[in-house]
Design a protein around this motif. Structure first.
Motif, PDB file in Angstrom:
ATOM      1  N   PHE A  84       0.707  -1.179   0.159  1.00 39.63           N
ATOM      2  CA  PHE A  84       0.042  -0.179   0.053  1.00 39.63           C
ATOM      3  C   PHE A  84       0.771   1.127  -0.013  1.00 39.63           C
ATOM      4  CE2 PHE A  84      -1.968   3.339   2.181  1.00 39.63           C
ATOM      5  CZ  PHE A  84      -2.999   3.629   1.626  1.00 39.63           C
ATOM      6  N   CYS A  87       2.107   1.813  -3.439  1.00 40.97           N
ATOM      7  CA  CYS A  87       1.285   2.148  -4.467  1.00 40.97           C
ATOM      8  C   CYS A  87       0.536   3.529  -4.295  1.00 40.97           C
ATOM      9  CB  CYS A  87       0.251   0.922  -4.504  1.00 40.97           C
ATOM     10  SG  CYS A  87       0.977  -0.512  -5.133  1.00 40.97           S
ATOM     11  N   CYS A 134      -1.846  -4.567  -2.115  1.00 42.02           N
ATOM     12  CA  CYS A 134      -1.769  -3.190  -1.564  1.00 42.02           C
ATOM     13  C   CYS A 134      -3.116  -3.192  -0.703  1.00 42.02           C
ATOM     14  CB  CYS A 134      -1.901  -2.454  -2.641  1.00 42.02           C
ATOM     15  SG  CYS A 134      -3.231  -2.609  -3.913  1.00 42.02           S
TER      16      CYS A 134
END
Length: 391
Positions: A84, A87, A134
């Motif tokens: 996460f 991204c 993510c």
């Protein structure tokens, strides 16, 4: 064994609409065929050279904006995690790039943005992440489809397509290359995966089963209330490989109302020693035959201009394929389906080119596909699915 009990209702509806349209010569033309044919690429990347966007002639493309962390697995092979933190940073950077170049780009947030971009002579870009790693942190806290903090945050930043997994499985899905050392496994969608499908439907995010195991893809088609896609892949009929999809998956995607984008990686398109554009057209013909005319789409999986290393080698496949052999050998050692046959090529030379969409269009015409079919294949099917899902 593959469970192929997916719901045929949506495909029946599509067929019914097609039959009804024959009652009127004007109605037989879909709305997107009334203007110049759309060109939509199912997976590429934001280029460093903005000139590539214009040269590609694309009205829209799905752009992978993933940022990855490379991990060595216990067996020594590599996996790639889209965290996460990585991204969210990369999607903000991508959004800034699009915002800073309004003469070229329009960020795709709904399916209607393709028409808006075309009217303004711009290219719509839809952000995708190749793997649901993510949002794995959301599982520990989720108690409803609306309470996915990381997923909601990514959606707010422009995420519109999410791939369940990349090659290997995760908490949600089985991967195409999962293996127990003796045979390829066909892992299903997990209970957490079912929760993710519900959340993606709730957020109107398009579900992408590229790189998923066949059973995961079939489970997803059955579980989703919206069309699903394989943004980039190939048919296993031509290459018996774990990364290629059996007909059951192609049919299930078509039945969901989704599309199957055939990509440019030639070692998954044909076993011939010298791949040609005819091999690509055969793939499209097969998707059409199995999934239906509304299922066929075009994808890339390289940069807009093509596979950069092969371009530098003047598309010399005998040299370019060498960069893939170490990875290929590591999967052959695990007995993953298809890796026992060493690849001979990477690209179809005619299509490893910035003008590939026009070349595919011309090849479809040469193969005597109707103009309305070409409208669908080259971009109309992608537009329809994006308009259906991205509300």
């Amino acid at each position: 064994m593959i469970n192929s009990q997916y719901n045929p209702t949506r495909r029946t509806l599509l067929k019914g609409l097609g039959a009804a349209s024959l009652l009127s010569p004007l109605a037989s033309l879909p709305s997107w065929a009334a203007s110049q044919r759309l060109y939509v690429d199912g997976l590429s990347f934001l280029p460093s050279d903005l000139g590539d966007v214009r040269a590609s002639k694309l009205d829209a493309f799905i752009a992978d904006i993933s940022a990855i962390e490379t991990l060595t697995q216990a067996d020594g092979t590599l996996n790639y995690k889209r965290t996460f933190d990585a991204c969210i940073k990369s999607i903000k950077q991508a959004a800034d790039t699009v915002k800073d170049n309004p003469e070229v780009y329009l960020q795709g947030l709904t399916g209607t943005d393709i028409a808006k971009a075309k009217q303004a002579s711009r290219t719509a870009v839809y952000f995708q992440i190749q793997g649901a790693d993510c949002v794995e942190q959301d599982i520990a806290n989720v108690n409803s489809s609306a309470n996915w903090q990381h997923l909601s945050t990514l959606h707010q930043q422009g995420l519109r397509v999410l791939q369940l997994t990349h090659h290997y499985g995760n908490q949600f899905a089985g991967g195409a290359l999962d293996n127990d050392g003796t045979q390829s496994l066909d892992l299903p969608l997990t209970p957490a995966g079912h929760q993710l499908i519900e959340a993606l439907n709730h957020h109107n995010i398009l579900i992408d089963v590229s790189h998923s195991s066949p059973q995961t893809a079939l489970d997803t088609a059955k579980a989703s209330q919206s069309p699903i896609v394989q943004s980039h892949g190939a048919a296993r009929k031509f290459v018996n490989h774990a990364r290629c999809s059996p007909d059951e998956v192609i049919r299930a995607i078509g039945d969901s109302g989704g599309v199957f984008g055939v990509f440019m990686m030639s070692f998954w398109l044909t076993t011939k020693a010298n791949p040609s554009i005819d091999d690509y057209i055969r793939q499209l013909e097969h998707i059409n035959r199995v999934g239906g005319v509304d299922c066929v789409a075009i994808a890339n999986d390289f940069s807009l201009r093509g596979q950069e290393n092969l371009l530098a080698l003047n598309n010399d496949n005998s040299q370019g394929v060498k960069e893939y052999l170490d990875w290929w050998d590591s999967l052959r050692a695990k007995n993953v389906l298809g890796f026992e046959v060493e690849p001979q090529h990477v690209v179809i030379p005619e299509l490893n080119h910035i003008d590939r969409m026009s070349r595919i269009d011309d090849a479809l015409a040469k193969a005597r596909f109707k103009s309305t079919d070409r409208d669908r294949f080259m971009g109309g099917n992608w537009q329809r699915v994006l308009k259906t899902v991205l509300l």
